[in-house]
Design an enzyme around this catalytic site. Structure first.
Site, PDB file in Angstrom:
ATOM      1  N   ALA A  91      -2.553   5.141 -10.847  1.00 33.97           N
ATOM      2  CA  ALA A  91      -1.475   4.541 -10.056  1.00 33.97           C
ATOM      3  C   ALA A  91      -0.325   4.121 -10.960  1.00 33.97           C
ATOM      4  CB  ALA A  91      -1.997   3.339  -9.279  1.00 33.97           C
ATOM      5  N   SER A  92      -0.644   3.536 -12.085  1.00 34.50           N
ATOM      6  CA  SER A  92       0.399   3.063 -12.993  1.00 34.50           C
ATOM      7  C   SER A  92       1.175   4.230 -13.597  1.00 34.50           C
ATOM      8  CB  SER A  92      -0.196   2.174 -14.090  1.00 34.50           C
ATOM      9  OG  SER A  92      -0.925   2.919 -15.050  1.00 34.50           O
ATOM     10  N   LYS A  93       0.478   5.266 -13.989  1.00 35.13           N
ATOM     11  CA  LYS A  93       1.152   6.387 -14.647  1.00 35.13           C
ATOM     12  C   LYS A  93       1.866   7.285 -13.643  1.00 35.13           C
ATOM     13  CE  LYS A  93       0.206   5.145 -18.800  1.00 35.13           C
ATOM     14  NZ  LYS A  93       1.306   4.660 -19.670  1.00 35.13           N
ATOM     15  N   SER A 139       1.128   9.981 -18.407  1.00 35.75           N
ATOM     16  CA  SER A 139      -0.170  10.538 -18.797  1.00 35.75           C
ATOM     17  C   SER A 139      -0.469  11.696 -17.860  1.00 35.75           C
ATOM     18  CB  SER A 139      -1.249   9.453 -18.658  1.00 35.75           C
ATOM     19  OG  SER A 139      -2.554  10.012 -18.660  1.00 35.75           O
ATOM     20  N   ASN A 197       6.583   2.935 -24.650  1.00 37.88           N
ATOM     21  CA  ASN A 197       5.275   3.449 -25.043  1.00 37.88           C
ATOM     22  C   ASN A 197       4.119   2.496 -24.751  1.00 37.88           C
ATOM     23  OD1 ASN A 197       3.324   5.060 -26.839  1.00 37.88           O
ATOM     24  ND2 ASN A 197       3.447   3.103 -27.925  1.00 37.88           N
ATOM     25  N   VAL A 228       5.761  -6.832 -22.872  1.00 38.58           N
ATOM     26  CA  VAL A 228       6.671  -5.978 -22.106  1.00 38.58           C
ATOM     27  C   VAL A 228       6.738  -6.358 -20.635  1.00 38.58           C
ATOM     28  CG1 VAL A 228       6.515  -4.000 -23.668  1.00 38.58           C
ATOM     29  CG2 VAL A 228       4.883  -4.212 -21.759  1.00 38.58           C
ATOM     30  N   TYR A 263      -5.300   3.111 -13.454  1.00 36.92           N
ATOM     31  CA  TYR A 263      -4.493   3.755 -14.493  1.00 36.92           C
ATOM     32  C   TYR A 263      -3.632   4.865 -13.905  1.00 36.92           C
ATOM     33  CZ  TYR A 263      -3.353   5.797 -19.053  1.00 36.92           C
ATOM     34  OH  TYR A 263      -2.687   6.280 -20.166  1.00 36.92           O
ATOM     35  N   ILE A 311      -5.828  11.585 -26.667  1.00 36.54           N
ATOM     36  CA  ILE A 311      -5.289  11.705 -28.015  1.00 36.54           C
ATOM     37  C   ILE A 311      -6.200  10.909 -28.948  1.00 36.54           C
ATOM     38  CG2 ILE A 311      -3.234  11.349 -29.451  1.00 36.54           C
ATOM     39  CD1 ILE A 311      -2.808  13.321 -27.124  1.00 36.54           C
TER      40      ILE A 311
END
Length: 252
Positions: free
Chosen positions: A157-159, A142, A89, A63, A155, A188
Site C-alpha cells: 500500500a505504501s509503495k 518497490s 529514499n 521524514v 508495504y 537488494i
C-alpha cells in the site's frame, strides 16, 4: 562528473541504497545533504564524502515530521545555495499477514513511506520550480508497488501510493521543468534483504533464484546507477515514469 554543479538531498542516507547513492553522487560532482534518523550512521556517510574531497553535510531527520522537512530544506539552501536533486529514499519494511497487522504498525509504515515522500516533495519541489533549470526528484517505491505478494499489504500500500503520487507530482510540475520519477527495486543486498531471507527461512541465494529470472538479489550499486541516471541531465525527458530494477521479477 555527471552531476557537477548540482546539490542533492538524500534521505535514509546512513546505510544501504541511500549511503551508496550519496557516495556516488559526490563522486559525480554533486554537493550532498544527507539525512537519517540514525545520526551516527549519517555522520559517517558525510565524513566519507568529505574525506574523499567532496562536499557533504549531515542532519538528523524524521521524514514523517513536517517541521524536520522545513528545517532540512532551509538548511540545504543556506548551506549550498540550491536543491537540484531530491532522493526520497528513507523507508521501513515488514512482512505480516493482514490479520496480524496492528493499526500502529500500519500508521507508522504509511507515515514514513508515504507521508515522508509527500512532505519531501511539498517542501522541496516548489523551490526547484523557481530555479532556472528546475530539478529532479527520485522517489523510492518497490516492485511491491507494482505487483502483489502475500504478507505485503502494508508495504505494498505504501509503495503503490508512492508510485501514483510520483505521477501526480510529475504532471503538476512538468511545466516548471521539475521531473519526478519512481524507482522499483526487487530484493537488494541490504538490511531489508537480510530481513526477507529470515522471514522466508532461506538464504539470499535461494530467495534470489526463486524470485528473479536473473537468479540473484540486486546490489546497492545497481540501484544507485539508476538513481544517478535519473538525477542527471541524461534523463531530461523522463518524468512520471517507473524504473524497475528487479532482475526480471515483474516480467514473470
Amino acid at each position: 562528473m555527471r552531476l557537477e554543479g548540482k546539490v542533492a538531498l538524500i534521505t535514509g542516507a546512513g546505510a544501504g541504497i541511500g549511503k551508496t547513492t550519496a557516495l556516488r553522487f559526490a563522486q559525480e560532482g554533486a554537493k550532498v545533504i544527507v539525512t537519517d534518523i540514525d545520526m551516527d550512521n549519517v555522520n559517517q556517510t558525510a565524513s566519507e564524502i568529505n574525506q574523499a574531497g567532496g562536499a557533504a553535510a549531515a542532519f538528523k531527520q524524521d521524514v514523517s515530521s513536517e517541521d524536520d522537512w522545513k528545517r532540512i530544506a532551509a538548511a540545504a539552501v543556506q548551506r549550498f545555495g540550491s536543491i537540484d536533486i531530491l532522493f526520497n529514499n528513507a523507508g521501513i519494511y515488514f512482512i505480516k499477514p493482514i490479520a496480524d497487522i496492528g493499526l500502529d504498525e500500519w500508521n507508522r509504515m504509511l507515515s514514513i513511506n508515504v507521508t515522508g515522500v509527500f512532505l519531501g516533495m511539498k517542501h522541496v519541489m516548489p523551490f526547484m520550480a523557481k530555479q532556472p533549470k528546475g530539478g529532479s526528484v527520485i522517489n523510492a517505491s518497490s516492485i511491491a508497488g507494482l505487483t502483489g505478494a502475500s504478507g505485503h499489504v502494508a508495504y505494498g500500500a505504501s509503495k503503490g501510493a508512492v508510485r501514483i503520487m510520483t505521477k501526480d507530482a510529475a504532471v503538476e510540475f512538468a511545466s516548471a521543468n521539475v521531473r519526478v520519477n519512481s524507482i522499483h527495486p526487487a530484493y537488494i543486498n541490504t538490511a531489508m534483504g537480510d530481513y526477507a531471507t529470515q522471514v522466508n527461512q532461506m538464504s539470499a541465494a535461494e530467495l534470489g533464484k526463486r524470485m528473479a529470472p536473473m537468479g540473484r538479489f540486486g546490489t546497492v550499486e545497481e540501484v544507485s546507477n539508476m538513481v544517478v541516471f535519473l538525477a542527471s541531465d541524461e534523463s531530461s525527458y523522463c518524468t512520471g515514469a517507473e524504473f524497475v530494477i528487479d532482475g526480471g521479477a515483474t516480467a514473470m
